[in-house]
Scaffold this active site. Structure first.
Site, PDB file in Angstrom:
ATOM      1  N   LYS A 170      -9.172   2.579  -2.358  1.00  0.00           N
ATOM      2  CA  LYS A 170      -9.835   1.916  -1.100  1.00  0.00           C
ATOM      3  C   LYS A 170     -11.085   2.433  -0.722  1.00  0.00           C
ATOM      4  CE  LYS A 170      -7.132   1.266   3.374  1.00  0.00           C
ATOM      5  NZ  LYS A 170      -6.074   1.654   3.957  1.00  0.00           N
ATOM      6  N   GLY A 228      24.311   1.766  33.639  1.00  0.00           N
ATOM      7  CA  GLY A 228      24.644   0.716  34.627  1.00  0.00           C
ATOM      8  C   GLY A 228      23.078  -0.099  34.929  1.00  0.00           C
ATOM      9  N   CYS A 236      -5.675  -2.996   2.532  1.00  0.00           N
ATOM     10  CA  CYS A 236      -5.513  -3.168   3.848  1.00  0.00           C
ATOM     11  C   CYS A 236      -7.118  -3.021   4.730  1.00  0.00           C
ATOM     12  CB  CYS A 236      -4.590  -1.887   4.377  1.00  0.00           C
ATOM     13  SG  CYS A 236      -4.044  -2.037   5.897  1.00  0.00           S
ATOM     14  N   GLU A 290       0.832  -1.068  -0.079  1.00  0.00           N
ATOM     15  CA  GLU A 290       0.035   0.053   0.190  1.00  0.00           C
ATOM     16  C   GLU A 290       0.721   1.375  -0.063  1.00  0.00           C
ATOM     17  OE1 GLU A 290      -3.583   1.740   2.801  1.00  0.00           O
ATOM     18  OE2 GLU A 290      -2.398   0.189   3.594  1.00  0.00           O
ATOM     19  N   ILE A 330      19.052  -0.909  33.832  1.00  0.00           N
ATOM     20  CA  ILE A 330      18.437  -1.936  32.930  1.00  0.00           C
ATOM     21  C   ILE A 330      18.059  -1.242  31.593  1.00  0.00           C
ATOM     22  CG2 ILE A 330      16.167  -1.582  33.816  1.00  0.00           C
ATOM     23  CD1 ILE A 330      17.451  -4.984  32.482  1.00  0.00           C
TER      24      ILE A 330
END
Length: 546
Positions: free
Chosen positions: A111, A291, A147, A44, A293
């Site tokens: 469409k 240091g 779509c 698309e 996450i």
């Protein structure tokens, strides 16, 4: 029985606005695959990229698109080419596809269903088509859809009245958690309604906060999955298809549905980072490695997306930074072989405090001093960004952005936020997943309590509920629009819920100034959730509760 058509599915990455570049990619694909296929299909709005947004309001866009369609049509000398593009007809603009062959447009379809929810805004630009389109080629009748048309029963029902053999839908369907299962469910529902094979070709690539994951599908007439293209990978693959059967041509990759949900999310984030950096012309990225996450996962994503030679990590310690953080940051940086430096912010912080002393007077120490630490770090990163044309990746996650646990012009400095839509608990899951591929993030980073380290012995849960509760409360309020009373009734602590909801509402002003980041949940802070900054709705709710 009708002879099968060989159809090439071009699951490719198209850049918004790069009409010349996108056309060149389409032409190269035609040259490579035209001799071996009867039909080549592109996604698309492939010519403009998706979504072109207000580029569609520019009159000069359509001359370039029309020229591209002519070039593609002239190149389609062997295979028929089906490609998506915007189409201006008088004063009306359509989201269209064209069926092109030997300089002619054999069929054009507009469409019919224009999505106008979540990330989609198509009714701003397009008007809906009113006519079905069936393309007949070598004895087969192919029903054409775009779509959203396939997510509603009526367009397909109308196609069935034209005695089609199979359905072809070109798509630009963005990724989010469990999106593959949603698509497959819809396709199988449509398949049960029509009893015809369905070819579903999806776009693949990152576009600002959207990630198009590819993962194209072909369903046989009985609704079973006959072919499945990879997740977040560009490629061309061919099938042989008629009303009765679907066969794969050549070697096909391993089915993406075998991957875990963490693997799918991780690949989507990697693709988002790669495309944002490369499409916007940056030389690489720089980030603060704390240091913790979040920055550890961001560093892993950056290296997997761009390669270690394009990534610089900077540890910027202060007096509250633990030795554990210094050790873990260095271990990860060395393990991933990125450019790594340690630059203390204490001299900067002290210089600022000296200048601010007369302005602050006798005011007590509060979060101002904590925020100043973060802003010192932001200044360093932005200076490196300017000097080396390296994009700063911010490292905050969705849980932090929701409640405002981020500093404007500090750790929010930067141009792209890979974890912006990733809740904290999912950050941990993704870190563990990445380590399952190869050693990457030190185990201690994953196992220790999260902390911003802006004050002595600080941990996140000193001022927030446990993330197991926080993420669920946020999902209910932000993504599902539950009321405060309903969330409390679901078993959450009354004070926690009211405080979290208040923080979400108060910090809309921060999120409006935050870096763009890839959407992976059902509702992100961006295109999905458009709340006013100045709003007294929360006060109205408090009066009602009282």
């Amino acid at each position: 029985m009708t002879t099968a058509l060989t159809v090439c599915l071009a699951q490719l990455d198209f850049t918004v606005g790069a009409i010349h570049e996108n056309t060149a990619k389409i032409l190269a694909t035609i040259r490579r695959h035209g001799n071996d296929n009867d039909i080549i299909v592109f996604p698309e709005l492939a010519i403009t990229g998706y979504p072109p947004e207000d580029l569609l309001l520019r009159d000069d866009l359509y001359a370039a698109v029309d020229n591209a369609v002519e070039q593609i049509s002239a190149a389609a000398s062997d295979a028929v080419v089906i490609v998506g593009h915007p189409q201006r007809v008088g004063e009306e603009t359509f989201n269209s596809l064209s069926v092109l062959h030997r300089g002619e447009c054999l069929q054009r379809y507009h469409k019919q269903r224009l999505p106008n929810y979540d990330t989609f805004d198509e009714q701003r630009y397009f008007i809906p088509g009113q006519q079905n389109a069936v393309f007949e080629w070598q004895g087969q009748r192919i029903g054409l859809l775009i779509c959203e048309d396939l997510w509603h029963p009526l367009p397909l029902q109308r196609l069935l009245e034209d005695d089609i053999d199979w359905v072809l839908s070109i798509n630009a369907s963005p990724y989010q958690l469990d999106k593959h299962e949603q698509r497959l469910s819809v396709l199988q529902q449509r398949s049960s309604e029509c009893g015809k094979p369905i070819v579903y070709l999806n776009n693949c690539g990152g576009q600002d906060e959207l990630v198009f994951d590819g993962h194209s599908l072909v369903l046989a007439s009985d609704g079973s999955v006959a072919a499945e293209l990879p997740h977040c990978q560009t490629l061309c693959a061919s099938i042989e298809i008629n009303a009765a059967s679907v066969q794969l041509v050549g070697e096909w990759p391993t089915a993406a549905s075998t991957l875990s949900s963490q693997a799918l999310v991780y690949q989507a984030l990697v693709l988002a980072v790669r495309d944002y950096v490369q499409k916007n012309g940056f030389n690489g990225v720089v980030l603060g490695l704390s240091g913790g996450i979040d920055s550890a996962l961001t560093l892993a994503l950056a290296v997997d997306a761009l390669g270690a030679d394009k990534v610089r990590a900077v540890m910027m310690p202060f007096k509250y930074t633990s030795s554990m953080s210094l050790e873990d940051a260095e271990q990860q940086a060395r393990q991933l072989a990125v450019d790594y430096q340690v630059v203390s912010i204490e001299p900067m912080f002290n210089a600022f405090m000296q200048q601010l002393q007369t302005l602050f007077g006798d005011a007590e120490v509060d979060t101002t001093e904590e925020n100043l630490q973060s802003r010192c770090r932001g200044v360093l990163l932005m200076a490196l960004s300017n000097k080396h044309r390296a994009l700063v990746l911010t490292t905050g996650n969705k849980s932090e952005m929701a409640v405002g646990y981020a500093t404007l012009y500090g750790d929010m400095c930067g141009g792209f936020a890979p974890l912006k839509d990733v809740p904290k608990l999912l950050v941990f899951e993704l870190a563990k997943y990445r380590n399952s591929l190869s050693p990457c993030i030190p185990e201690r980073v994953i196992s220790r309590p999260p902390s911003a380290e802006l004050a002595p012995d600080q941990v996140d849960e000193d001022s927030l509920p446990p993330y197991s509760d926080l993420d669920r409360i946020l999902a209910l309020y932000v993504e599902q629009d539950w009321s405060v009373t309903d969330i409390i009734a679901a078993g959450f602590n009354d004070q926690d819920v009211r405080r979290i909801v208040r923080l979400v509402d108060l910090n809309e002003y921060k999120r409006k100034q935050s870096a763009v980041g890839p959407k992976i949940t059902t509702r992100n802070f961006g295109r999905d959730r458009r709340y006013p900054i100045t709003s007294h709705y929360r006060y109205e709710l408090q009066r009602q509760d009282a």
